[in-house]
Motif scaffolding. Structure first.
Motif, PDB file in Angstrom:
ATOM      1  N   LYS A   1       0.527  -1.226   0.395  1.00 51.62           N
ATOM      2  CA  LYS A   1       0.551  -0.462  -0.363  1.00 51.62           C
ATOM      3  C   LYS A   1       0.553   1.450  -0.115  1.00 51.62           C
ATOM      4  CE  LYS A   1      -1.257  -1.107   4.034  1.00 51.62           C
ATOM      5  NZ  LYS A   1      -1.768  -2.476   3.647  1.00 51.62           N
ATOM      6  N   THR A   2       2.055   1.439   0.740  1.00 50.33           N
ATOM      7  CA  THR A   2       2.727   2.284   1.323  1.00 50.33           C
ATOM      8  C   THR A   2       3.092   2.790  -0.068  1.00 50.33           C
ATOM      9  OG1 THR A   2       2.491   2.115   3.149  1.00 50.33           O
ATOM     10  CG2 THR A   2       4.951   3.642   1.680  1.00 50.33           C
ATOM     11  N   HIS A   3       4.496   1.934  -0.718  1.00 52.46           N
ATOM     12  CA  HIS A   3       4.962   1.772  -1.872  1.00 52.46           C
ATOM     13  C   HIS A   3       4.035   2.106  -2.890  1.00 52.46           C
ATOM     14  CE1 HIS A   3       7.952  -0.570  -4.653  1.00 52.46           C
ATOM     15  NE2 HIS A   3       6.829   0.203  -5.767  1.00 52.46           N
TER      16      HIS A   3
ATOM     17  N   VAL B   1      -2.926  10.244   2.018  1.00 50.21           N
ATOM     18  CA  VAL B   1      -2.695  10.033   3.992  1.00 50.21           C
ATOM     19  C   VAL B   1      -3.190   8.014   3.834  1.00 50.21           C
ATOM     20  CG1 VAL B   1      -3.642  10.301   5.827  1.00 50.21           C
ATOM     21  CG2 VAL B   1      -4.300  12.245   4.209  1.00 50.21           C
ATOM     22  N   ASP B   2      -1.688   7.917   4.748  1.00 47.95           N
ATOM     23  CA  ASP B   2      -1.442   6.293   4.525  1.00 47.95           C
ATOM     24  C   ASP B   2      -1.690   6.348   6.227  1.00 47.95           C
ATOM     25  OD1 ASP B   2      -0.273   4.125   4.029  1.00 47.95           O
ATOM     26  OD2 ASP B   2       1.956   4.863   3.908  1.00 47.95           O
ATOM     27  N   ASP B   3      -2.206   4.773   5.910  1.00 46.22           N
ATOM     28  CA  ASP B   3      -2.715   3.711   7.235  1.00 46.22           C
ATOM     29  C   ASP B   3      -3.916   5.039   8.303  1.00 46.22           C
ATOM     30  OD1 ASP B   3      -1.260   1.675   7.453  1.00 46.22           O
ATOM     31  OD2 ASP B   3       0.367   2.816   7.853  1.00 46.22           O
ATOM     32  N   ILE B   4      -4.734   5.305   7.198  1.00 48.95           N
ATOM     33  CA  ILE B   4      -5.880   6.153   7.678  1.00 48.95           C
ATOM     34  C   ILE B   4      -6.680   5.712   8.989  1.00 48.95           C
ATOM     35  CG2 ILE B   4      -7.304   5.092   6.721  1.00 48.95           C
ATOM     36  CD1 ILE B   4      -6.957   9.175   7.268  1.00 48.95           C
TER      37      ILE B   4
ATOM     38  N   ILE C   1       5.367  -8.885   1.812  1.00 51.63           N
ATOM     39  CA  ILE C   1       6.148  -9.195   1.111  1.00 51.63           C
ATOM     40  C   ILE C   1       7.626  -8.370   1.623  1.00 51.63           C
ATOM     41  CG2 ILE C   1       7.835  -7.437  -0.616  1.00 51.63           C
ATOM     42  CD1 ILE C   1       3.812  -8.580  -1.873  1.00 51.63           C
ATOM     43  N   ARG C   2       7.265  -7.742   2.680  1.00 53.14           N
ATOM     44  CA  ARG C   2       8.485  -6.674   3.976  1.00 53.14           C
ATOM     45  C   ARG C   2       9.501  -7.796   4.990  1.00 53.14           C
ATOM     46  NH1 ARG C   2       5.414  -3.822   6.947  1.00 53.14           N
ATOM     47  NH2 ARG C   2       5.136  -1.716   5.550  1.00 53.14           N
ATOM     48  N   GLU C   3       8.043  -8.714   4.730  1.00 56.21           N
ATOM     49  CA  GLU C   3       9.096 -10.177   5.310  1.00 56.21           C
ATOM     50  C   GLU C   3      10.165 -11.211   4.534  1.00 56.21           C
ATOM     51  OE1 GLU C   3       6.003 -12.190   7.874  1.00 56.21           O
ATOM     52  OE2 GLU C   3       6.807 -14.378   7.464  1.00 56.21           O
TER      53      GLU C   3
END
Ligand code: ADP
Ligand code: MG
Length: 442
Positions: A153-155, A209-212, A308-310
């Motif tokens: 999402k952030t990407h 706005v990320d992680d609302i 995917i971070r993991e």
């Protein structure tokens, strides 16, 4: 003597392990050969160190033999190619403008559309994000991206921000997390600078706005955000919001915000398939200037269910472990690395396994869990199965619902809640549950 290194590579190919060859030797090129000095171009410092440590002697002896002379061998890191892979395109001036306009410039250079791997799981979110980036405010407003942790999402959001800034130098783009929004607002309130705060947030071309979900339950911030939203929306400015949940499932989020988030387009990101995970591994390896042997990539894709971070964390760990222990990256090394540190994070079960064990333990038919049956002897096992899927796999709620006869994700949430409660009060259910988890080795 241009071909000297190519000849040497051929000889090395016959002498060393195939994976090592593909990972360490294949990506190299001859840079120069003169006066008995051979320079070899390698894609990363890591690779240069590795080659020097493990293969220098062998390489030197081959080259000396081929040229019938004593040679000096050096590895040169291809910094140009490396840099290009890390930061695609933007000219220095553009980058500076972007920095000035994007607040604490939280846009990371590695997060761009070019570095985002598209698969079935995220193609809709990707296409929506790209459409917003190309014509901010024109098509999907707001864009609401939702999906589990570490799914990109952030990407994607940052890719939108970067894209807009790269295309329109003067654009006023702000990317931030909702937590940052809350902190900024509190600080503005304390300093009596609310007018300034409002001016800043209501004068944007695009607000991301990320992680609302972090704004939920914080009344004053929700109120402020609501007005910011309305102002920007009325002016046709692009608003993009992300969350790990669907708007209506975010607890303690004001109804009026929930409803606004559904005005535009909601795009979800699902966990990646095995093939997409492999593609992501290859892309990340390429960006970092190394190659991941296929057997290791497959092992990682199988072991890490979705985050995917993991996956990236494991890759970095494997590379570091190989480098520190002076060994080559292969399946055995990967397994050792993961066993040591990552065993807890590794999920051993998947939805199909859970369904199978539940069906056999409760003596049900294969179809029962997916059927519409409301009979108690089916409902409870189905709910336990959904509970286990949510707790022990990385599948998203909608995906779990889908795998239980196309049920809505809210049914999964409900089942999870119900079993959680029952486990505390219902001994029979608790015992069955324990027995099932024992079979599944959880
Ligand atoms: P989220 O915000 O959903 O928790 P992130 O966007 O932070 O997840 O992604 C976690 C990591 O995985 C980041 O380093 C990101 O670059 C990477 N990633 C996620 N999805 C993809 C993808 N489709 N292609 C390439 N990298 C990805
Ligand atoms: Mg994120």
């Amino acid at each position: 003597m241009q071909l000297l290194w190519e000849h040497c590579k051929k000889e090395l190919e016959g002498k060393i392990d195939r994976h090592n060859y593909n990972s360490y030797i294949k990506p190299t090129k001859q840079l120069q050969y003169s006066n008995n000095k051979l320079s070899i171009l390698v894609p990363s410092t890591y690779l240069a160190d590795w080659l020097e440590k493990h293969y220098l002697t062998m390489i030197r002896s081959i080259i000396n033999h081929q040229t019938a002379a004593e040679n000096k061998i050096t590895f040169v890191v291809d910094s140009a190619g490396h840099k290009e892979a890390h930061t695609p395109a933007p000219a220095q001036a553009k980058k500076k403008a972007a920095k000035a306009k994007s607040d604490a410039s939280q846009l990371k250079s590695q997060h761009s559309f070019e570095t985002f791997v598209v698969g079935k799981c995220n193609e809709f979110a990707y296409a929506s994000a790209l459409a917003c980036a190309k014509k901010p405010g024109a098509k999907y407003n707001p864009l609401f991206l939702y999906g589990g942790v570490g799914l990109g999402k952030t990407h994607l959001m940052q890719s939108i921000g970067r894209y807009i800034l790269d295309k329109n130098k003067g654009a006023n783009v702000l990317y931030l997390s909702s937590e940052y929004f809350v902190n900024q607002m509190i600080s503005a309130m304390q300093k009596g600078q609310m007018d300034r705060f409002r001016k800043k947030y209501r004068n944007l071309d695009a607000l991301l706005v990320d992680d609302i979900q972090f704004i939920a339950g914080k009344d004053r911030s929700q109120e402020e955000f609501f007005h910011t939203f309305n102002t920007l929306f009325e002016m046709g400015k692009q608003i993009i919001v992300s969350s790990d949940q669907f708007p209506k499932d975010i607890k303690r989020l004001e109804e009026r915000l929930k409803s606004r988030f559904q005005w535009g387009l909601i795009a979800d990101i699902l966990p990646p398939s095995f093939e997409t995970k492999i593609a992501i591994i290859n892309k990340k390896a390429e960006l970092n200037g190394y190659m991941m042997p296929l057997e290791v990539a497959e092992y990682l894709a199988q072991t890490i269910k979705s985050n995917i971070r993991e996956l990236e964390g494991c890759m970095a760990r494997i590379i570091a472990y190989a480098s520190l222990s002076g060994r080559s990256v292969n399946l055995q090394l990967a397994q050792e690395t993961m066993d040591g540190v990552y065993s807890e994070a590794i999920k051993h079960v998947d939805v199909a396994m859970i369904q199978k064990v539940i069906t056999s333990y409760f003596d049900l038919k294969r179809y029962d869990l997916k059927s519409k049956s409301r009979a108690r002897k089916v409902v409870v096992p189905r709910q336990i199965a959904m509970y286990l899927c949510r707790e022990y796999t990385d599948e998203s709620l909608p995906r779990i619902g889908e795998l239980f006869g196309d049920r809505d994700h809210s049914t999964v949430i409900h089942s999870h809640k119900k079993i959680k409660r029952e486990l505390e009060v219902n001994t029979k259910l608790y015992n069955d549950f324990k027995a099932v988890t024992k079979i599944l080795e959880l």
